[in-house]
Design an enzyme around this catalytic site. Structure first.
Site, PDB file in Angstrom:
ATOM      1  N   ASP A 101      28.306  45.177  50.298  1.00  0.00           N
ATOM      2  CA  ASP A 101      29.346  44.387  49.498  1.00  0.00           C
ATOM      3  C   ASP A 101      30.705  45.077  49.110  1.00  0.00           C
ATOM      4  O   ASP A 101      30.380  46.330  48.721  1.00  0.00           O
ATOM      5  CB  ASP A 101      28.625  43.573  48.371  1.00  0.00           C
ATOM      6  CG  ASP A 101      29.633  42.443  47.639  1.00  0.00           C
ATOM      7  OD1 ASP A 101      29.824  41.692  48.470  1.00  0.00           O
ATOM      8  OD2 ASP A 101      30.228  42.766  46.683  1.00  0.00           O
ATOM      9  N   ASN A 153      32.850  36.503  51.683  1.00  0.00           N
ATOM     10  CA  ASN A 153      32.293  37.674  50.990  1.00  0.00           C
ATOM     11  C   ASN A 153      33.011  38.736  52.029  1.00  0.00           C
ATOM     12  O   ASN A 153      32.392  39.007  52.946  1.00  0.00           O
ATOM     13  CB  ASN A 153      31.081  37.591  50.989  1.00  0.00           C
ATOM     14  CG  ASN A 153      30.361  38.536  50.185  1.00  0.00           C
ATOM     15  OD1 ASN A 153      30.369  38.265  48.856  1.00  0.00           O
ATOM     16  ND2 ASN A 153      29.771  39.480  50.637  1.00  0.00           N
ATOM     17  N   ASP A 165      36.446  38.824  46.900  1.00  0.00           N
ATOM     18  CA  ASP A 165      36.034  37.737  47.524  1.00  0.00           C
ATOM     19  C   ASP A 165      37.066  36.563  47.606  1.00  0.00           C
ATOM     20  O   ASP A 165      38.118  36.805  46.815  1.00  0.00           O
ATOM     21  CB  ASP A 165      34.824  36.990  46.969  1.00  0.00           C
ATOM     22  CG  ASP A 165      33.613  38.000  46.824  1.00  0.00           C
ATOM     23  OD1 ASP A 165      33.166  38.675  47.889  1.00  0.00           O
ATOM     24  OD2 ASP A 165      33.089  38.356  45.678  1.00  0.00           O
ATOM     25  N   LYS A 218      38.794  36.231  44.125  1.00  0.00           N
ATOM     26  CA  LYS A 218      37.840  36.230  43.239  1.00  0.00           C
ATOM     27  C   LYS A 218      37.483  37.535  42.950  1.00  0.00           C
ATOM     28  O   LYS A 218      37.344  38.461  43.932  1.00  0.00           O
ATOM     29  CB  LYS A 218      36.651  35.474  43.545  1.00  0.00           C
ATOM     30  CG  LYS A 218      36.729  33.794  43.688  1.00  0.00           C
ATOM     31  CD  LYS A 218      36.745  33.352  42.419  1.00  0.00           C
ATOM     32  CE  LYS A 218      36.687  31.701  42.446  1.00  0.00           C
ATOM     33  NZ  LYS A 218      37.044  31.301  41.131  1.00  0.00           N
ATOM     34  N   ASP A 219      36.966  37.864  41.709  1.00  0.00           N
ATOM     35  CA  ASP A 219      36.537  39.308  41.483  1.00  0.00           C
ATOM     36  C   ASP A 219      37.285  40.203  41.491  1.00  0.00           C
ATOM     37  O   ASP A 219      36.815  41.604  41.878  1.00  0.00           O
ATOM     38  CB  ASP A 219      35.143  39.566  42.273  1.00  0.00           C
ATOM     39  CG  ASP A 219      33.837  38.379  41.982  1.00  0.00           C
ATOM     40  OD1 ASP A 219      33.991  37.793  40.960  1.00  0.00           O
ATOM     41  OD2 ASP A 219      33.045  38.033  42.931  1.00  0.00           O
TER      42      ASP A 219
END
Length: 231
Positions: free
Chosen positions: A141, A125, A145, A157-158
């Site tokens: 955040d 993360n 990821d 990811k994302d």
């Protein structure tokens, strides 16, 4: 012990918690200063080089939701980061999560298991380096990821969320470049199978005597102004 009363020893870098202590793992809202995610966690290990915590199944946490009641992940990407938000309490569903963070590192590594404790994957993360305070740790955040599988393969990811955050101004050009640079360093750590991937954490299990930490009423309180901070 709760996040309100967790005892710790003072070190040159700040508070040091003991295994079994309860603290808060929080994330500030992007573009804001107040926390909008809060997870009460149990300390597994706290050393000058590593903080490991456990998010137990069933833990009452705080997460963001759109003001109209729509879960964030169900809102179309085009308006996901522009519509008004609020926070709601919910139980951590599914299996628990082990979170690992090292001082100054712009990511934390999370471990997931199936219900039978078959290891599922690591999750990198990307985030601001953790800022410690008396009651726990805070971060922000960074959307992007990296999922790492037991066979050592990985995937990003994302990336769509990262791009949208950039479009709506939650990340400026310099910030986005820093996140991408952190991602490349994280990818290099996976390629070289650096800590914590090589450290056997997938075989770790929580102490069955640990109880689920509670969410305090003042979960969103600012860090103690007179408390010592640092790693």
């Amino acid at each position: 012990m709760t996040a309100d009363t967790a005892e710790h020893t003072e070190t040159a870098g700040g508070p040091r918690w003991r295994p079994g202590d309860h603290i808060l793992w929080r994330y500030r809202a992007n573009g804001g200063t107040a926390p909008h995610i809060c997870r009460p966690v149990t300390v597994v290990r706290d050393t000058p080089g590593l903080l490991a915590v456990w998010v137990a199944p069933g833990t009452v946490c705080v997460r963001p939701r759109l003001a109209d009641g729509t879960p964030v992940h169900r809102e179309p990407l085009a308006t996901r980061y522009t519509k008004p938000r609020t926070t709601v309490r919910s139980h951590w569903s599914g299996t628990g999560v082990l979170k690992l963070a090292r001082p100054g590192e712009p990511w934390s590594v999370w471990l997931f298991w199936e219900r039978d404790w078959r290891f599922r994957n690591w999750y990198v993360n990307l985030e601001e380096p953790l800022r410690r305070w008396a009651g726990g740790v805070d971060s922000e955040d960074h959307f992007l990821d990296l999922a790492v599988h037991p066979d050592r393969s990985w995937e990003w990811k994302d990336e769509d969320e990262f791009a949208q955050a950039r479009r709506v101004g939650l990340l400026d050009a310099d910030g986005a470049a820093r996140v991408r640079a952190a991602g490349r360093r994280a990818e290099a750590a996976v390629r070289s199978w650096d800590s914590p991937f090589r450290d056997g954490w997938e075989d770790w299990r929580p102490d069955p005597a640990w109880r689920i930490p509670r969410l305090p009423g003042d979960w969103d309180r600012p860090p103690d102004p007179d408390g010592r901070e640092g790693w």
